[in-house]
Every structure is written in structure tokens, then in C-alpha cells.
Design an enzyme around this catalytic site. Structure first.
Site, PDB file in Angstrom:
ATOM      1  N   ARG A 139      64.839  -3.028  13.424  1.00  0.00           N
ATOM      2  CA  ARG A 139      64.841  -1.630  13.834  1.00  0.00           C
ATOM      3  C   ARG A 139      64.725  -1.528  15.354  1.00  0.00           C
ATOM      4  O   ARG A 139      63.952  -2.246  15.967  1.00  0.00           O
ATOM      5  CB  ARG A 139      63.664  -0.888  13.194  1.00  0.00           C
ATOM      6  CG  ARG A 139      63.588   0.568  13.592  1.00  0.00           C
ATOM      7  CD  ARG A 139      62.493   1.295  12.860  1.00  0.00           C
ATOM      8  NE  ARG A 139      61.162   0.819  13.181  1.00  0.00           N
ATOM      9  CZ  ARG A 139      60.520   1.060  14.335  1.00  0.00           C
ATOM     10  NH1 ARG A 139      61.116   1.750  15.290  1.00  0.00           N
ATOM     11  NH2 ARG A 139      59.309   0.600  14.526  1.00  0.00           N
ATOM     12  N   LEU A 167      60.640   7.055  14.122  1.00  0.00           N
ATOM     13  CA  LEU A 167      60.282   8.473  14.109  1.00  0.00           C
ATOM     14  C   LEU A 167      61.514   9.291  13.748  1.00  0.00           C
ATOM     15  O   LEU A 167      61.458  10.238  12.980  1.00  0.00           O
ATOM     16  CB  LEU A 167      59.740   8.887  15.480  1.00  0.00           C
ATOM     17  CG  LEU A 167      58.539   8.086  15.991  1.00  0.00           C
ATOM     18  CD1 LEU A 167      58.023   8.675  17.293  1.00  0.00           C
ATOM     19  CD2 LEU A 167      57.430   8.049  14.970  1.00  0.00           C
ATOM     20  N   SER A 225      53.098  -0.096  23.709  1.00  0.00           N
ATOM     21  CA  SER A 225      54.424   0.491  23.517  1.00  0.00           C
ATOM     22  C   SER A 225      55.548  -0.299  24.186  1.00  0.00           C
ATOM     23  O   SER A 225      55.417  -0.797  25.293  1.00  0.00           O
ATOM     24  CB  SER A 225      54.448   1.903  24.075  1.00  0.00           C
ATOM     25  OG  SER A 225      55.780   2.358  24.141  1.00  0.00           O
ATOM     26  N   ALA A 241      57.749  11.374   7.384  1.00  0.00           N
ATOM     27  CA  ALA A 241      58.705  11.643   6.310  1.00  0.00           C
ATOM     28  C   ALA A 241      58.083  12.552   5.249  1.00  0.00           C
ATOM     29  O   ALA A 241      58.687  13.552   4.846  1.00  0.00           O
ATOM     30  CB  ALA A 241      59.171  10.331   5.682  1.00  0.00           C
ATOM     31  N   GLY A 242      56.884  12.227   4.810  1.00  0.00           N
ATOM     32  CA  GLY A 242      56.259  12.994   3.728  1.00  0.00           C
ATOM     33  C   GLY A 242      55.901  14.405   4.140  1.00  0.00           C
ATOM     34  O   GLY A 242      56.186  15.366   3.411  1.00  0.00           O
ATOM     35  N   ARG A 263      63.766  -5.872  19.837  1.00  0.00           N
ATOM     36  CA  ARG A 263      62.456  -6.442  19.548  1.00  0.00           C
ATOM     37  C   ARG A 263      62.514  -7.849  18.966  1.00  0.00           C
ATOM     38  O   ARG A 263      61.719  -8.709  19.333  1.00  0.00           O
ATOM     39  CB  ARG A 263      61.732  -5.528  18.562  1.00  0.00           C
ATOM     40  CG  ARG A 263      61.375  -4.219  19.197  1.00  0.00           C
ATOM     41  CD  ARG A 263      60.766  -3.254  18.224  1.00  0.00           C
ATOM     42  NE  ARG A 263      60.338  -2.067  18.961  1.00  0.00           N
ATOM     43  CZ  ARG A 263      59.841  -0.975  18.399  1.00  0.00           C
ATOM     44  NH1 ARG A 263      59.722  -0.905  17.092  1.00  0.00           N
ATOM     45  NH2 ARG A 263      59.476   0.046  19.130  1.00  0.00           N
TER      46      ARG A 263
END
Lengths: 646, 250
Positions: free
Chosen positions: A443, A449, A285, A45-46, A338
Site C-alpha cells: 500500500r 485513509l 510518519s 470505514a465503519g 514503503r
């Protein structure tokens, strides 16, 4: 009292963002040069925000805690990034991605934000490919996709098991380009100490150079916090060691509301805890659940034998295994979201079916996939993950099933933002994991991402102009202003106070204790008594910390103990807010599971009548109880249902 | 297991450093190397001594922050992993382990085991990007790329920027690092347009920053935690030559 205004644009959901952009205020090129923006954090994001704002012509200063922007923890994301491209022709669409994300978040996210996220998802893939991100491709030269939890389509783009790395390096390359062009000034090894407010608007930050210990003042017309999540409040998590909640906590203390602090994601597939010296947990993952099957022994006796090392998992015949996700959720099987997968693992282990030395592990088995596809295919898909597993556990996952257990991974909660990603402090924006915005109470995989890059590349460059348009007449701020003076003084006092306690206990020992309190009471299963206990324990621990912590060294040197102490001091406050929020939310939704509220078969039981809102907490002063504000959620385009992955 | 650690201590960039011996006891074979250092630091803090400073962050081998020279090898005795992925089962009870920072002129020591690798950022700023702006780009599938080239580009792009290649090289050459980025873009159509200029600028910056040249010992490849191939250096040399021959006259 502040009124929460989400500033959702009018019109049908598919037209809101287009309408917003068509009518928002813009800043002309000559004026952009006169406006300064501070971006804290260089993760997805930054870095993407700083690069894009720099390209537009604003003067940007960007800060990162590591020695290079490329090391931000976005780098560690493995599996992939979602987009509604529908390249596989399997029925995907912007609406379906929007729907899956809202449903995956257990109907606790704002519709308009999520729709925009789904809408810009396709542009993100285009952008990253144009930057030279080497996504996985098919033999025809076009992009490959795979599937992730909570979806029935394959919409996840990936770069082996290093998607976060490749996307971050893409954003880092864009940032490097702007640093070279002079539009962005980069400050590395620099940690935010405080936010500076002048006349009610965010106008700067106080930073600490971690090499020299120098306290620095930086002024700007607007500030963006892209400092990630606060999962490290649990001490053990999949976050990097330096990941912390201090920047957003400082913003909270200066008046920014904190949204849904209790919404924490516990990731189902992590390497189990193995010793009390352990410093962090490693994620395997979620993409592994595409081919791996999760199971525990059917009988507690077999589980016991395996725990004692009297039997190997490969010796247990098929009919003696319980593929519990496939059994409970036939429609989604091993690819349930999840939160569902994590709770199911905890349930089996708590009931005595767990494996591994501690009994806190379940199997993730690739034997079938290897038989079906061949070892080389599995190696091509997950080779680096298998290698990582083997290095840590000294076991070959091609031959014996992996052992996994849930671990703290991501915080859906964060600074409350409106549709423009602006906080309740004018001029202060929050992006990526640092804000609360898009994931509701859970989420979905490969969506972090997407959100980080959406916020940075495609949302902030628009919405910040809408804010800055009326700031063009505001001259650059001088850092001699009394507000800067005051904020710097408070920072120095706090550092001095920490260094002068000179007690008997290390910073890490407090952090570990806090982590245990959080994991036991504010973790995967929560209840009223436990949460009340946690609040009392945290208050006690906090008081003890300020009396007995030992911080070696001085401020004017490289001092990792001091850095940790500053962060843990904030975690000791943030943890309490999380417990308070969990206590108030008397329902189960997504990652927030209140044991008092479950269906007869143990699924999360939401209460839409009383809790269909975003919790937005307001700071009211040290040792005063924070005040809860509610942003009601309105669902116009999605029918709110009990989540069902059966 | 009990171990003797011989660790480089240096108070600041300008201070003189020296090796200091420490004993650690009861270290589990399951612990990671950095967790072993955490235990040492915890005991030092308890005694009121200054802990050993070292760079680390993700602790899963991807951020590239950790950077220790262990028994004379970057990232220690095991292949294809970073320091943080090293586990104590690689060591024996009673062993003495020598721990040093990267030693290369362009990576000056900041404190103890921490070095300054900002030179890598500077090389990237010289041309490690495709000059596209946000927005206005073609559809992702409008640029087909052969799977072979995409895979090779990914092999090169796997570099984590840790600097082990420089630390391993007797010339402190950054050729493997630079060539990994040059190769990634040279293999992809998106990077082709600026390929000549990119390689010229990145190599020039690398030289200015004081990195040495490549003399083909391949120590970099042997020590790279991501096993980036030295073939990338060959590719970069070819790119560099082409760029030189085709360079417009000043």
C-alpha cells in the site's frame, strides 16, 4: 466449488462505476426503514459507512470495541490522505493516481476497484472539508498538499501530523449526528464473537459486552465488517493493543474467502525495538521522508563505533555516510515506496552497517532540511512527531538524527470481496483494511485513509442497496432462530474452554512467541524452509496454548485477559494461513519478498506468468488444510512492468 | 529500578474500592508507564491474581483511551503527553507511585482504573457536528479559509477526548472539552450556520450530565495532554452569549 466472480462492470474503466450506479438496484425510502444493517467497527470505514447508511434511512446498528467510536485506530494515522485533485497543477489526474496505486501495489490489485478508488478520492476531500475537517491551508486560504512515497506529484492532503485523527473525528461527528437522529444505534465496548448465517446469507452477529460479559444476539438484513487489519499477529506492530483479526477470522471460518493473507506492510520509519517488555512499536510518519535523509555509515568500523557509543552520528563527516536510498534509487530517492525502503534498511543492517545499541536501526537526518528551511519550518511541519520521538527516546531530533527501523504496520490482505465489496457470503460486506481490495501487494502512503473513507462514504451506500433491493420482502429476523442459538452456544463453549484450561503460561507469553515466529519467518524476508518451519511451529504453539494457557477471572466481568485470549486463539490460526499463502506464492511482489526470487541487485522479482492472481483461501474445517482459489488479474489499462524507482 | 505502586482497586461500579500496594522490580527507565503496568499484570496473572484493569489502546498518545491519575495529576508529572507516552525515566528508584482512576461524578468507575466516559459521546451527539450529509457538497477549494483560522481550528480540534480536563478540574467541568469542539466549528465557515444552536445544545447537555462550571483556575489547560488553550473557553462563552441574545423567542 464456489466460483469467484469479481462482478466487474462492463465498459471502459473510466465509465465502469458510473455505469454501475446508473443500472444498479435501489431501495425506495419507505422500504429502507424496513431494512436493518449491522456495522462492526467504527474506524474510518465503519463510521463513515454507518453514518452514510443511516442518512439514507436504513436502520443501522454499529459496534465498537473501545469506549467511544472516536478511539478506533484510524485515529493514529499521521501523514495524510491522497486525492487526485491536482490543485498544485503538477500533472496529477485520476488515471495517474490509479496508475501509481496499481504500480505501488506491484500489480497485484484489481484494476476496476483501484480506478474507482482514485475516482471517488476527490469527493472524499470535498466531504471532509464540508464536515469541518481542518486540513492544512496555504496563506491564500486554499488547501495545501505534500508528497508521499511512490508518487512524483504532491497529492496528499493533511492536518498537521494528525490527519487520521481529524478524518476520524469528521466521520465520528457524522456518526454522532445520525445517533442523535435515531437512525444509528451505537454499542460501545462490544466485541464480535461470531457471525450468524441463515440459509446461506449473513443475518446477524454474536457480540460480547466487555463490561458485563453478556453475550448478545443481533439480527439484520446485511452485515458490514470494518474491523481493520491483523498486523497484531506479529505481537509487536504499530497497531493499537485491541486491534485484532477475530471478526474477519470468524467470517472466514463461516465461509468468507480470505484474500492474499500473506501481504503485510512493513513500514520503514518506526522507532526501533528497545526491550523485551515492549508492548508496541511507534510509527514516525512517512511524511518525514519528504525532508529527512536516510543514511548509515559507509564503513562497518564507523557503524561499530557508533553502536558502542564511541562516536556520535553528528561527528561522522559527510563523505563517510551512505545515503543508500538516494544512491540506489536516484529518481525517487528517500521517497521510494514503503516495501522498498524497508527492505533496503534491513539489507544495510543485516550487512553490518546498522546503528543503535542493537544494530537494528538507520538514521533519518534533518540537518540538511533545517539548514535549508530553518528550524521553525521543520517544527511547523513535524513538531508533534519530533516531540513524540523525544518523549520515547530521550533524544532531540533537531540536534541528532532520528533512529528508525521497519515495523509491521498494515495488512493489505483481508477478506476477499468483489467489486461491490461483498464477500463470498451473500449479505456480508467488508470495508477498509478488513478487506483485501485495493492495495495489491503493497500500500502506498496516505492511501489507507482514502480507501477507508471511499468504501464507507461512497461505495457501500450504493452497492449495499443493490444487494438489499431484493430483501425488502424479508421480515426482520428473530434472534431466537436456531442459527443464533447455535452460534451463541459455540461462543459460550469457547469462552468456557479458555477459562477452564488453567495452565501455567500467560496469554501474552503465547502472543509474544507467535510474534517472533511470524517476524523471523513470515516477515520482511521469507523462504520455503522458513515458512514450512513456521507452519509447524505455529501448530505446535497452538496445541500448547489450548493445553497450558492461563486465563484468570470469569466471563461475567471486565476481563482483559479473556479478551486477549480470545484474540490470540484466532491469531494462532490466522498466522498459519499467512505462512501457507506466503509459501504458495513463489514470487516476490511488494511487501511479500521470497528470498529465492530476487533480481541480481536484490529487487523483488515478480512472476507474472504463474502468480498473476489474487489468492482466495477457503476454510474447510478445523485441522483441515484450507483450499486455495485463484482470481486471475487482468490488466487492460496498465502495462505490467518490473517496478522501477531508479 | 524498583518501585512501590499504590493502586486503586475496585471490583465493579457498585463495589467499594481501596488502595492496594504492589512492588515491581527491575523496571527499565526506557519502559513506558503502561509497559510497567503490563509487567505488574503479567506477574499478577502468574500468581493467579486478577490483573489491574485500565483503559489503553493506541499507546502513542492519540486515541485518548488511557486515563490515569498518577501522583495526583492526570497523565502524570510530565506536560503535554498522555499516560501512555510517559516513560519510567520520569521516576526514581525506590519511589512510591500512587495510581488512581479519573475521579469525577459524570465519569463513574467501571473497574479499578477504568471509568465510563460515554458522557463525552452524548455531548458530541447534542451538536458536535456540521449537519451535512454524504455527497452533494461543494468543491473543497470553493470554501477558502484563512490560514490563521484554519490553524486555530486545528489547535482546538487536536483534543483527544481523554477527559483529563474534567479530572483536573475541582468542579469536574467539561468546558475545555466542549469549547474545543465549539471553537473548531465557530472558527470555520462550514460551522457558522449552526453555531448558535450548537453551543446552546452542547452546553445544555453538558450541564444535564452533571459536569460542573468553570471557575477559571485553568487546571484543565495545564493538564491537557494536547495543551488545548483555555482561550477556547472564552470563545465558547462569547458564542454562548451571542446565541442567548440572538435566540428566537419561544
Amino acid at each position: 466449488m464456489v466460483k469467484l466472480d469479481a462482478k466487474i462492470p462492463h465498459g471502459p474503466i473510466a465509465e465502469k462505476w458510473t455505469n454501475y450506479k446508473a443500472h444498479q438496484n435501489l431501495v425506495n425510502p419507505a422500504n429502507k426503514r424496513k431494512l436493518d444493517i449491522i456495522v462492526v467497527g467504527t474506524g474510518l470505514a465503519g463510521a463513515s459507512a454507518a453514518a452514510s447508511l443511516g442518512e439514507l434511512g436504513f436502520n443501522v446498528k454499529v459496534f465498537c470495541i473501545q469506549d467511544s467510536p472516536r478511539r478506533a485506530h484510524s485515529i493514529a494515522a499521521q501523514g495524510g490522505i491522497n486525492a487526485a485533485k491536482n490543485y498544485p497543477n503538477d500533472g496529477d489526474s485520476i488515471y495517474r493516481l490509479f496508475y501509481d496505486t496499481v504500480k505501488g501495489g506491484d500489480y497485484r490489485a484489481r484494476e476496476a476497484n483501484v480506478y474507482r478508488l482514485a475516482e471517488v478520492s476527490n469527493s472524499i476531500i470535498d466531504q471532509c472539508v464540508a464536515q469541518g475537517v481542518p486540513f492544512a491551508r496555504e496563506y491564500g486560504g486554499l488547501l495545501d498538499n505534500r508528497s508521499f512515497g511512490g508518487a512524483q506529484v504532491s497529492r496528499t492532503f493533511y492536518a498537521r501530523g494528525q490527519t487520521g485523527q481529524q478524518l476520524l473525528l469528521g466521520a465520528y461527528s457524522a456518526l454522532s449526528k445520525e445517533v442523535a437522529n435515531g437512525s444509528v444505534k451505537l454499542y460501545t465496548r462490544s466485541e464480535m464473537m461470531d457471525l450468524v448465517i441463515i440459509d446461506g446469507r449473513a443475518r446477524g452477529v454474536i457480540m460480547r459486552d466487555v463490561i458485563s460479559g453478556k453475550i448478545e444476539r443481533h439480527a439484520a438484513h446485511a452485515v458490514v465488517l470494518a474491523t481493520g487489519g491483523y498486523g497484531n499477529v506479529f505481537f509487536l506492530s504499530t497497531n493499537a493493543m485491541a486491534s485484532n483479526g477475530s471478526a474477519i477470522w470468524k467470517a472466514f471460518r463461516k465461509g468468507a474467502f480470505f484474500g492474499n493473507p500473506c501481504f503485510t506492510q512493513i513500514h520503514p520509519t518506526c522507532i526501533p525495538v528497545h526491550g523485551d517488555y515492549q508492548s508496541k512499536l511507534t510509527l514516525m510518519s512517512e511524511s518525514l521522508r519528504n525532508d529527512g535523509r536516510i543514511w548509515v555509515p559507509k564503513s562497518p568500523e564507523d557503524a561499530e563505533k557508533i553502536r558502542k557509543g564511541q562516536m556520535k552520528p553528528t561527528q561522522l563527516p559527510e563523505q563517510a555516510r551512505d545515503y543508500y536510498l538516494e544512491r540506489r534509487y536516484p529518481a525517487f530517492g528517500n521517497l521510494v515506496p514503503r516495501d522498498v525502503a524497508s527492505r533496503a534498511a534491513k539489507e544495510r543492517c543485516d550487512a553490518g552497517f546498522g546503528v543503535g545499541k542493537t544494530g537494528l536501526a538507520v538514521y533519518l537526518d534533518f540537518a540538511d532540511a533545517i539548514k535549508r528551511l530553518g528550524k521553525h519550518v521543520i517544527e511547523a511541519r513535524y513538531g508533534n512527531l519530533f516531540q513524540m520521538y523525544e518523549k520515547i527516546n530521550d533524544e532531540n531530533p533537531y540536534e541528532t538524527p532520528m533512529m528508525i527501523y521497519p515495523a509491521v504496520h498494515y495488512t493489505m490482505g483481508g477478506i476477499w470481496v468483489d467489486y461491490e465489496l461483498q464477500t463470498t457470503i451473500p449479505g456480508l460486506f467488508a470495508a477498509g483494511e478488513a478487506n483485501f481490495s485495493d492495495h495489491g501487494a503493497n500500500r502506498l502512503g496516505a492511501s489507507a485513509l482514502m480507501q477507508g473513507l471511499s468504501d464507507g462514504y461512497f461505495v457501500l451506500p450504493y452497492t449495499m442497496q443493490n444487494y438489499l433491493a431484493d430483501q425488502i420482502g424479508v421480515a426482520r429476523f428473530k434472534t431466537e432462530a436456531p442459527e443464533f442459538e447455535q452460534a451463541e452456544k459455540e461462543t459460550r463453549d469457547r469462552i468456557q474452554k479458555l477459562l477452564s484450561v488453567n495452565g501455567n503460561h500467560t496469554v501474552d507469553s503465547y502472543h509474544r512467541k507467535l510474534g517472533l515466529i511470524m517476524w523471523d519467518n513470515v516477515g520482511m524476508g521469507r523462504n520455503k524452509a522458513g515458512l514450512e518451519k513456521a507452519i509447524a511451529l505455529i501448530q505446535e504453539l497452538r496445541a500448547d496454548f489450548w493445553k497450558n494457557v492461563k486465563v484468570t477471572g470469569t466471563n461475567d466481568q471486565v476481563n482483559p485477559e479473556l479478551e486477549k485470549a480470545l484474540r490470540v486463539a484466532d491469531f494462532l490460526e490466522l498466522g498459519e494461513l499467512m505462512a501457507r499463502d506466503a509459501l504458495v506464492r513463489e514470487e516476490s511482489c511488494g511487501g511479500h519478498f521470497r528470498e529465492e526470487h530476487q533480481t541480481p541487485d536484490g529487487e523483488a522479482l515478480r512472476n507474472d506468468k504463474d502468480f498473476n492472481f489474487v489468492s482466495a483461501w477457503e476454510y474447510t474445517g478445523a485441522d483441515k488444510e484450507p483450499v486455495l482459489h485463484k482470481e486471475p488479474l487482468v490488466f487492460e489499462y496498465i502495462e505490467v512492468k518490473q517496478r522501477n524507482y531508479k | 529500578m524498583d518501585l512501590t505502586l499504590k493502586i486503586w482497586r475496585q471490583a465493579s461500579a457498585t463495589a467499594k474500592g481501596k488502595f492496594v500496594n504492589y512492588k515491581v522490580q527491575d523496571i527499565s527507565a526506557e519502559a513506558s508507564f503502561l509497559e510497567m503496568l503490563d509487567l505488574l499484570n503479567e506477574s499478577l496473572v502468574q500468581k493467579g491474581e486478577e490483573p489491574v484493569a485500565f483503559d489503553h489502546d493506541c499507546r502513542e498518545g492519540i486515541c485518548g483511551a488511557c486515563s490515569l491519575y498518577i501522583n495526583g495529576r492526570p497523565h502524570g508529572p510530565d506536560r503535554g503527553i498522555t499516560t501512555c507516552q510517559m516513560h519510567m525515566r520520569n521516576f526514581k528508584h525506590g519511589e512510591t507511585i500512587v495510581i488512581e482512576p479519573w475521579r469525577a461524578k459524570p465519569f463513574p468507575v467501571i473497574k479499578d482504573l477504568m471509568v465510563d466516559r460515554s458522557a463525552f459521546d452524548e455531548i458530541m451527539q447534542a451538536g458536535g457536528y456540521v449537519s451535512v450529509r454524504t455527497g452533494g457538497v461543494p468543491d473543497a477549494n470553493a470554501i477558502p479559509i484563512s490560514k490563521r483560522n484554519a490553524d486555530l481550528a486545528m489547535d482546538a480540534a487536536a483534543c483527544i477526548g481523554c477527559g483529563a480536563c474534567v479530572a483536573a478540574c475541582k468542579n469536574a467541568s467539561a468546558m475545555l472539552f466542549v469549547s474545543a469542539k465549539v471553537s473548531q466549528f465557530a472558527l470555520l465557515p462550514q460551522g457558522k450556520l449552526e453555531a448558535n444552536e450548537r453551543v446552546r445544545k452542547m452546553v445544555a447537555r453538558m450541564d444535564e450530565l452533571g459536569f460542573g462550571n468553570c471557575t477559571n483556575t485553568y487546571a484543565c489547560e495545564a493538564e491537557c495532554p494536547k495543551e488545548i488553550s483555555a482561550a477556547n473557553i472564552a470563545r465558547m462563552n462569547r458564542e454562548f452569549l451571542v446565541a442567548k441574545i440572538t435566540a428566537p423567542k419561544e
